[in-house]
Design a protein around this motif. Structure first.
Motif, PDB file in Angstrom:
ATOM      1  N   LEU A  64      41.812  27.481   6.646  1.00 37.21           N
ATOM      2  CA  LEU A  64      41.096  26.232   6.413  1.00 37.21           C
ATOM      3  C   LEU A  64      39.704  26.494   5.845  1.00 37.21           C
ATOM      4  O   LEU A  64      39.268  25.823   4.907  1.00 37.21           O
ATOM      5  N   THR A  65      39.021  27.490   6.374  1.00 37.56           N
ATOM      6  CA  THR A  65      37.692  27.843   5.874  1.00 37.56           C
ATOM      7  C   THR A  65      37.760  28.274   4.413  1.00 37.56           C
ATOM      8  O   THR A  65      36.931  27.860   3.596  1.00 37.56           O
ATOM      9  N   LEU A  66      38.744  29.095   4.076  1.00 37.27           N
ATOM     10  CA  LEU A  66      38.915  29.550   2.699  1.00 37.27           C
ATOM     11  C   LEU A  66      39.217  28.373   1.768  1.00 37.27           C
ATOM     12  O   LEU A  66      38.647  28.273   0.679  1.00 37.27           O
ATOM     13  N   CYS A  67      40.090  27.488   2.201  1.00 36.56           N
ATOM     14  CA  CYS A  67      40.426  26.317   1.379  1.00 36.56           C
ATOM     15  C   CYS A  67      39.207  25.424   1.165  1.00 36.56           C
ATOM     16  O   CYS A  67      38.993  24.917   0.068  1.00 36.56           O
ATOM     17  N   GLN A  68      38.418  25.236   2.217  1.00 39.75           N
ATOM     18  CA  GLN A  68      37.222  24.410   2.081  1.00 39.75           C
ATOM     19  C   GLN A  68      36.239  25.017   1.091  1.00 39.75           C
ATOM     20  O   GLN A  68      35.640  24.310   0.289  1.00 39.75           O
ATOM     21  N   LYS A  69      36.086  26.337   1.123  1.00 40.38           N
ATOM     22  CA  LYS A  69      35.191  26.993   0.177  1.00 40.38           C
ATOM     23  C   LYS A  69      35.689  26.819  -1.251  1.00 40.38           C
ATOM     24  O   LYS A  69      34.910  26.550  -2.160  1.00 40.38           O
ATOM     25  N   ASN A  70      37.001  26.974  -1.452  1.00 41.05           N
ATOM     26  CA  ASN A  70      37.571  26.817  -2.792  1.00 41.05           C
ATOM     27  C   ASN A  70      37.451  25.384  -3.285  1.00 41.05           C
ATOM     28  O   ASN A  70      37.181  25.143  -4.461  1.00 41.05           O
ATOM     29  N   LEU A  71      37.660  24.423  -2.411  1.00 46.84           N
ATOM     30  CA  LEU A  71      37.553  23.020  -2.816  1.00 46.84           C
ATOM     31  C   LEU A  71      36.113  22.630  -3.119  1.00 46.84           C
ATOM     32  O   LEU A  71      35.866  21.791  -3.979  1.00 46.84           O
ATOM     33  N   ASN A  72      35.174  23.225  -2.413  1.00 48.11           N
ATOM     34  CA  ASN A  72      33.769  22.921  -2.675  1.00 48.11           C
ATOM     35  C   ASN A  72      33.315  23.482  -4.021  1.00 48.11           C
ATOM     36  O   ASN A  72      32.429  22.940  -4.662  1.00 48.11           O
TER      37      ASN A  72
END
Length: 64
Positions: free
Chosen positions: A49-57
């Motif tokens: 989830l943390t990785l996905c949030q960074k990529n989406l940001n």
């Protein structure tokens, strides 16, 4: 029971053993094994989830 929402290990033990028997979970080896597995899975999902949030940001505009 005042267990943190982020503590998957103790949350699972409280779910598995119930409110009344939660205090005696150390005697149930099967419950401890399952709780450790749940904790590892929760940590894996938290990292994803943390990785996905960074990529989406980074990518503000996503076109499907």
């Amino acid at each position: 029971l005042k267990i943190s929402r982020n503590d998957a290990y103790r949350q699972y033990l409280a779910y598995y053993k119930g409110w009344g028997d939660y205090k005696n979970y150390s005697k149930d080896k099967k419950a401890i094994i399952y709780a450790k597995s749940v904790k590892e899975t929760a940590n894996l999902y938290r990292k994803q989830l943390t990785l996905c949030q960074k990529n989406l940001n980074k990518n503000k505009y996503i076109i499907f």
